[in-house]
Design an enzyme around this catalytic site. Structure first.
Site, PDB file in Angstrom:
ATOM      1  N   VAL A 109       0.953   4.767   5.081  1.00 34.05           N
ATOM      2  CA  VAL A 109       0.400   3.701   5.919  1.00 34.05           C
ATOM      3  C   VAL A 109       1.484   2.689   6.268  1.00 34.05           C
ATOM      4  O   VAL A 109       1.521   2.151   7.378  1.00 34.05           O
ATOM      5  CB  VAL A 109      -0.789   3.018   5.215  1.00 34.05           C
ATOM      6  N   GLY A 110       2.396   2.460   5.338  1.00 34.06           N
ATOM      7  CA  GLY A 110       3.492   1.531   5.604  1.00 34.06           C
ATOM      8  C   GLY A 110       4.335   1.957   6.792  1.00 34.06           C
ATOM      9  O   GLY A 110       4.801   1.110   7.570  1.00 34.06           O
ATOM     10  N   CYS A 133       2.366   0.517  -8.497  1.00 38.03           N
ATOM     11  CA  CYS A 133       3.463   1.047  -7.678  1.00 38.03           C
ATOM     12  C   CYS A 133       4.732   1.163  -8.505  1.00 38.03           C
ATOM     13  O   CYS A 133       5.646   1.916  -8.142  1.00 38.03           O
ATOM     14  CB  CYS A 133       3.695   0.163  -6.463  1.00 38.03           C
ATOM     15  N   GLU A 142       5.741  -3.461   1.043  1.00 39.03           N
ATOM     16  CA  GLU A 142       5.885  -3.126  -0.386  1.00 39.03           C
ATOM     17  C   GLU A 142       5.035  -1.890  -0.611  1.00 39.03           C
ATOM     18  O   GLU A 142       3.810  -1.966  -0.632  1.00 39.03           O
ATOM     19  CB  GLU A 142       5.433  -4.307  -1.244  1.00 39.03           C
ATOM     20  N   GLY A 170       0.830  -1.197   0.000  1.00 40.23           N
ATOM     21  CA  GLY A 170       0.000   0.000   0.000  1.00 40.23           C
ATOM     22  C   GLY A 170       0.862   1.244   0.000  1.00 40.23           C
ATOM     23  O   GLY A 170       2.015   1.227  -0.440  1.00 40.23           O
ATOM     24  N   SER A 171       0.336   2.324   0.516  1.00 40.52           N
ATOM     25  CA  SER A 171       1.019   3.615   0.467  1.00 40.52           C
ATOM     26  C   SER A 171       2.176   3.659   1.455  1.00 40.52           C
ATOM     27  O   SER A 171       2.190   2.954   2.473  1.00 40.52           O
ATOM     28  CB  SER A 171       0.038   4.740   0.786  1.00 40.52           C
TER      29      SER A 171
END
Length: 494
Positions: A216-217, A268, A234, A212-213
């Site tokens: 948020v990671g 991504c 990732e 995800g983003s």
């Protein structure tokens, strides 16, 4: 609370409706997975591999139906959706054999009558959280090896790809996965985070995988760090493509077109900025603009470069990125949503979330458009004079997922590879295009160095255990009871 997943090409088309779970539901799923994992781990690894093989054959048998569902639910062109489904098959085919190759090692001891061993053990329960732009391929990168290694899984897919996720889950269940080993939970972000935090606190989750983003990671990484866990992250990308003075410009334009605008720039690994040598800048830009002008945007069930954006929330985000275009930029062609008032080659978009492809030249290294991920059909173009400058520009945004260089000079290719910080480098190819047997993952703001796919992902879902077996009948102490052989270290040739 119900969530309605609709077709982004036609939002009036309801694909599915799911009941969203609470944080307690997530914890309950982790508890079921914890209870089921030990028995699953007892199944011999080659047999677990056979289950993965069953899943691969089932995906092949249901490939077209699954691809059509992906296209309908997230608007991915049908050709790319078919490729995504094939990636599940490729992943299963690869890991079937790994069930017979979860190798440990025998290691010689420094003492007699003693043997050393190493083993791969499953981690335990893996909580997998994935985005919806690759609703079935990316989950397979996590879930297939996690299951093969003897782990159980709690999977939280994106809500806007709920129908695709449910179909994926049903195929896996049909492949022979025992009850409780693979669990799917549909939930929105805050409930998922709260549930994950509670599950980690209770010792119910042993590994987290997140796609995800970057924003948020960071939160997921902080949460896992508090529990002494290293997640598999990732995240986003701002992927550069360097075009050198000796490049095949027609080939470079093909790569830029697919990397920048395939899947509407919602990968991504999508191209962020084309960094073009000043001597070929004008010619590349002219060819690139012409290629984009002639590309077809529209109904994703047809032969198009791309269809709609994934969902209304992504359309709103993309509007923000378009707001980063400044007075010093040159925009080549129309921008914004495709409508009757703003059509594209006769296509008006209907009620769908279709957007014009945007090429923005004159991008500077201080621009938001240069520094930040822009998840949508927009590509910046800038120029450079030396390869060292191009490498510096490629590294400047701080992401490190994918990159590309177009050149006919091997020296430039290897200098670029050594200098760029990305986890994946392509030479004379697109920034997008993973294969199931290669490591996938990024550095910097794109991830924490963890890798998916191929044998490298096994280190995410197993932990090494060492064992020493002393059959000498006495206590032998390492580094103390070792045999010493004397040498004459003062010897010199006369």
């Amino acid at each position: 609370m119900p969530y309605v997943s609709t077709n982004p090409a036609n939002p009036n088309d309801v694909v599915t409706e799911v009941q969203l779970a609470t944080s307690s539901d997530f914890v309950d799923a982790a508890r079921r997975a914890k209870q089921a994992q030990r028995e699953w781990a007892k199944v011999p690894a080659p047999i677990r591999g056979q289950v993965i093989g069953n899943i691969g054959r089932l995906v092949e048998a249901n490939a077209e139906q699954l691809a059509q569902l992906v296209t309908r639910e997230i608007g991915k062109p049908i050709a790319e959706a078919r490729g995504e489904v094939q990636e599940i098959v490729d992943t299963c085919n690869f890991f079937v054999g790994e069930g017979r190759r979860l190798y440990g090692m025998t290691v010689p001891s420094e003492m007699p009558d003693k043997q050393l061993f190493t083993f791969r053990n499953p981690v335990g329960v893996a909580a997998i959280i994935t985005a919806g732009n690759f609703p079935v391929a990316v989950p397979s990168w996590y879930i297939v090896p996690a299951l093969l290694c003897g782990n159980s899984v709690v999977w939280k897919p994106a809500e806007y790809s709920a129908a695709s996720a449910q179909a994926f889950y049903e195929i896996f269940q049909a492949g022979g996965i025992p009850d409780g080993v693979f669990n799917v939970v549909f939930a929105e972000g805050s409930e998922t985070y709260d549930g994950l935090e509670r599950a980690l606190t209770e010792g119910l989750v042993d590994k987290v995988g997140f796609t995800g983003s970057s924003e948020v990671g960071v939160r997921i990484g902080e949460l896992c760090g508090r529990h002494l866990q290293t997640p598999c992250l990732e995240l986003g990308g701002k992927n550069p493509m360097v075009v050198t003075e000796d490049a095949d410009l027609d080939l470079a334009v093909q790569g830029a077109l697919f990397a920048g605008f395939g899947s509407a720039g919602q990968r991504c690994t999508s191209l962020g900025t084309a960094i073009v040598h000043e001597s070929v800048y004008d010619e590349f830009l002219r060819k690139f603009v012409a290629a984009v002008e002639s590309a077809v945007v529209g109904d994703p069930t047809g032969d198009v470069l791309y269809g709609p954006l994934l969902d209304e929330k992504f359309a709103l985000s993309y509007e923000k990125y378009l707001g980063w275009i400044g007075e010093h930029h040159t925009v080549h062609g129309p921008t914004g949503r495709i409508t009757e008032a703003n059509p594209r080659n006769g296509f008006t978009g209907g009620d769908g979330f279709f957007y014009h492809p945007a090429i923005v030249s004159g991008v500077r290294k201080t621009d938001e458009l240069f520094l930040q991920e822009t998840f949508g059909p927009i590509v910046g173009v800038t120029k450079y004079s030396t390869l060292d400058e191009a490498i510096e520009l490629g590294n400047l945004p701080g992401y490190g997922l994918s990159c590309s260089i177009y050149t006919t000079d091997p020296n430039k290719a290897f200098r670029f590879r050594a200098g760029i910080g990305a986890g994946m480098v392509s030479v004379n190819n697109s920034t997008s295009g993973a294969e199931a047997h290669l490591p996938f993952g990024g550095n910097g703001k794109s991830g924490n160095g963890s890798r998916q796919s191929g044998v490298w992902v096994l280190d995410q879902f197993t932990r090494w255990q060492s064992m020493n077996w002393d059959y000498s009948g006495k206590l032998q102490k390492a580094q103390m009871d070792t045999l010493e052989i004397e040498a004459d270290l003062d010897f010199r040739l006369s």
